[in-house]
Design a protein around this motif. Structure first.
Motif, PDB file in Angstrom:
ATOM      1  N   ILE A  96       1.166  -1.150  -0.056  1.00 21.17           N
ATOM      2  CA  ILE A  96      -0.223   0.094   0.081  1.00 21.17           C
ATOM      3  C   ILE A  96       0.844   1.588  -0.082  1.00 21.17           C
ATOM      4  CG2 ILE A  96      -1.654   1.550   1.569  1.00 21.17           C
ATOM      5  CD1 ILE A  96      -2.771  -1.205   2.618  1.00 21.17           C
ATOM      6  N   ASP A  97       2.328   0.929   0.814  1.00 24.38           N
ATOM      7  CA  ASP A  97       2.683   2.613   1.163  1.00 24.38           C
ATOM      8  C   ASP A  97       3.114   3.133  -0.304  1.00 24.38           C
ATOM      9  OD1 ASP A  97       4.498   0.294   1.294  1.00 24.38           O
ATOM     10  OD2 ASP A  97       5.890   1.466   2.061  1.00 24.38           O
ATOM     11  N   GLY A 101      -2.487   4.970  -5.503  1.00 23.93           N
ATOM     12  CA  GLY A 101      -3.242   6.082  -6.258  1.00 23.93           C
ATOM     13  C   GLY A 101      -1.723   5.680  -7.842  1.00 23.93           C
ATOM     14  N   THR A 102      -1.003   4.632  -8.344  1.00 25.67           N
ATOM     15  CA  THR A 102      -0.523   4.590  -8.929  1.00 25.67           C
ATOM     16  C   THR A 102      -0.816   3.334 -10.114  1.00 25.67           C
ATOM     17  OG1 THR A 102       1.826   4.789  -9.842  1.00 25.67           O
ATOM     18  CG2 THR A 102       1.915   3.638  -7.553  1.00 25.67           C
ATOM     19  N   ASN A 107       7.318  -3.467 -10.152  1.00 26.37           N
ATOM     20  CA  ASN A 107       8.930  -3.604 -10.838  1.00 26.37           C
ATOM     21  C   ASN A 107       9.401  -2.085 -11.042  1.00 26.37           C
ATOM     22  OD1 ASN A 107       8.145  -3.343 -13.369  1.00 26.37           O
ATOM     23  ND2 ASN A 107       9.518  -4.624 -14.106  1.00 26.37           N
ATOM     24  N   LYS A 108       8.620  -1.311 -10.873  1.00 30.43           N
ATOM     25  CA  LYS A 108       8.934   0.704 -11.535  1.00 30.43           C
ATOM     26  C   LYS A 108       8.717   1.044 -10.074  1.00 30.43           C
ATOM     27  CE  LYS A 108       9.937  -0.140 -15.892  1.00 30.43           C
ATOM     28  NZ  LYS A 108      10.895  -0.747 -15.742  1.00 30.43           N
ATOM     29  N   LEU A 109       7.839   0.335  -9.206  1.00 32.77           N
ATOM     30  CA  LEU A 109       7.540   1.330  -7.432  1.00 32.77           C
ATOM     31  C   LEU A 109       8.731   1.746  -6.696  1.00 32.77           C
ATOM     32  CD1 LEU A 109       4.413  -1.001  -6.709  1.00 32.77           C
ATOM     33  CD2 LEU A 109       4.226   1.274  -7.374  1.00 32.77           C
TER      34      LEU A 109
END
Length: 109
Positions: A96-97, A101-102, A107-109
């Motif tokens: 969640i953190d 919202g994205t 693998n791009k977080l």
């Protein structure tokens, strides 16, 4: 008996009454899911989402789900169980953190 099991039983009854199990091997069921998903996408092509014909969307979605339930049955998968397992797995990939919202892939977080 769960709703999914009832639906699957009705699908199998329908299929067996027509002697269609011979056509319902895992490969062809997977292909059918993809074809029906394409027909579902077609309902949205060149339209705003709200312009899609709801009745057609409902029919195509039902086809996708029906073939998915039949494929799960072929492998003796418990649909409820595998979906809940996937949600748990996705929870680890998309904490969640980081994901809230994205729409970025894990693998791009």
């Amino acid at each position: 008996m769960s709703d999914i099991k009832k639906i699957t039983a009705k699908l199998i009854e329908f299929r067996d009454e027509r002697d269609w199990e011979q056509f319902h091997n895992p490969k062809d069921l997977a292909l059918a899911i993809n074809i029906e998903a394409g027909e579902l996408l077609e309902e949205f092509l060149w339209k705003k989402p709200e312009e899609a014909n709801r009745e057609s969307v409902k029919e195509e979605l039902a086809d996708v789900l029906a073939y998915a339930f039949l494929l799960a049955n072929k492998y003796n998968f418990n649909v409820e169980e595998i979906v809940l397992e996937k949600i748990e797995s996705n929870g680890k990939k998309y904490p969640i953190d980081k994901a809230k919202g994205t729409a970025k892939k894990y693998n791009k977080l």
